[in-house]
Enzyme design. Sequence first.
Site, short mmCIF file in Angstrom:
data_model
loop_
_atom_site.label_atom_id
_atom_site.label_comp_id
_atom_site.label_asym_id
_atom_site.label_seq_id
_atom_site.Cartn_x
_atom_site.Cartn_y
_atom_site.Cartn_z
N TYR A 69 -49.77 60.68 7.30
CA TYR A 69 -49.97 59.41 8.02
C TYR A 69 -50.36 59.68 9.48
CZ TYR A 69 -48.77 55.29 10.75
OH TYR A 69 -48.82 54.25 11.65
N VAL A 82 -54.12 51.58 18.41
CA VAL A 82 -53.65 51.77 19.79
C VAL A 82 -54.47 52.83 20.56
CG1 VAL A 82 -51.28 50.94 19.47
CG2 VAL A 82 -51.79 53.36 19.08
N SER A 125 -54.44 53.06 14.12
CA SER A 125 -54.19 52.19 12.96
C SER A 125 -55.43 51.74 12.20
CB SER A 125 -53.42 50.95 13.40
OG SER A 125 -52.08 51.31 13.59
N LYS A 184 -55.66 52.79 8.75
CA LYS A 184 -54.97 52.04 7.69
C LYS A 184 -55.96 51.32 6.78
CE LYS A 184 -50.81 51.75 10.49
NZ LYS A 184 -50.11 51.11 11.59
N TYR A 192 -52.31 42.63 13.81
CA TYR A 192 -50.85 42.49 13.90
C TYR A 192 -50.43 41.05 14.22
CZ TYR A 192 -51.45 47.45 13.98
OH TYR A 192 -51.83 48.70 13.65
N1 GLN Z 1 -50.09 56.13 15.12
C1 GLN Z 1 -49.65 54.86 15.60
C2 GLN Z 1 -48.22 54.59 15.16
O1 GLN Z 1 -47.90 54.86 14.05
C3 GLN Z 1 -50.57 53.78 15.13
C4 GLN Z 1 -50.18 52.42 15.65
C5 GLN Z 1 -51.34 51.52 15.97
O2 GLN Z 1 -52.48 51.94 16.16
N2 GLN Z 1 -51.03 50.24 16.12
O3 GLN Z 1 -47.40 54.13 15.88
#
Ligand code: GLN
Length: 306
Positions: free
Chosen positions: A185, A255, A62, A65, A237
């Site tokens: 993505y 993650v 993530s 992002k 988050y």
């Molecule tokens: N690729 C992961 C997902 O879309 C990214 C989530 C994350 O890093 N929190 O679920």
Amino acid sequence: MDEVLLKQALEFGQPYAQKGKVASYIPELGKVDGQELGICVKTIAGETLHSGFWKQRFTIQSISKVINLVVALEYQGFEAVFRRTKMEPTGSSFNAMSHLSDSEAIPFNPFVNAGAIAIVGLLVPLGLEQMLSAVQGLCSDKYITINEDVFQSEWANCARNRSLVYLLQSKGLITEAVDDTLRLYTQLCSLNVTAESLSNLGRLLANDGIQPETGNRILKEEVVRTTLTMMLTCGMYNGSGEFAVRVGLPSKSGVGGGILSVVPGEMGIGVYGPSLDSKGNSMAGQRVLEYISRTEKLHILDRYAR
Ligand code: GLN
């Protein structure tokens, strides 16, 4: 700050790794060693400090992002981006979809999966090649490539994200092809970075979008300001509020175990610790940052008060 402090911070954080778990909803991520922990700091003045597993490659997940947001803001502009997501923190998990069920609802922010996927739609015309070279440039790391195993593992297990894409399409929040959007993505989540790559990106953001070595402006000032504000309020988050109290630095987790942190005007920090808490944030990594922020008084409000 020096490497002795970084070593102490890792020692402080290390026991927390045992209290978390590596991500397993993407099966390939479940194979990494949750005890690994590393950090790299790059100052605007040109110093590099590191300790532990700072050279270990791991997937950006993530934290991509942040890159998607800055590229979309540069390429499509503020209006286009924030027609697709709001700018509000959410009390929900990163892959929540319940709040999207109302017909008028749009994703809370660019960092929850729904918001990030809507923004990746804006990047589909650029394609993977251009995005990859943008990522390599922003992270000053030409060795960043896709981790094919992690990509395939997530691609085979992305029913939830696919549902989000269809939901977004039904609301007119993505007009790009479903498969193209979801693939890009997921590919951008699967890029292999190091704590050092993240610290380079952090340093660029810390320096208002100007690359310190060359003096070249890479990102507009307002793009950096918007991005850092989103990181401060939404980057961890449903753990963003507590993290802001304990650490007080614009940050973004993934993650894969990475955390990107920015000390505005001073330095970028990359941390790697793949054992996660229940919200998907690095368990030990958060503690390492807390130790450093407290010891060096880096919390942005402490600094403002001074
Ligand atoms: N690729 C992961 C997902 O879309 C990214 C989530 C994350 O890093 N929190 O679920």
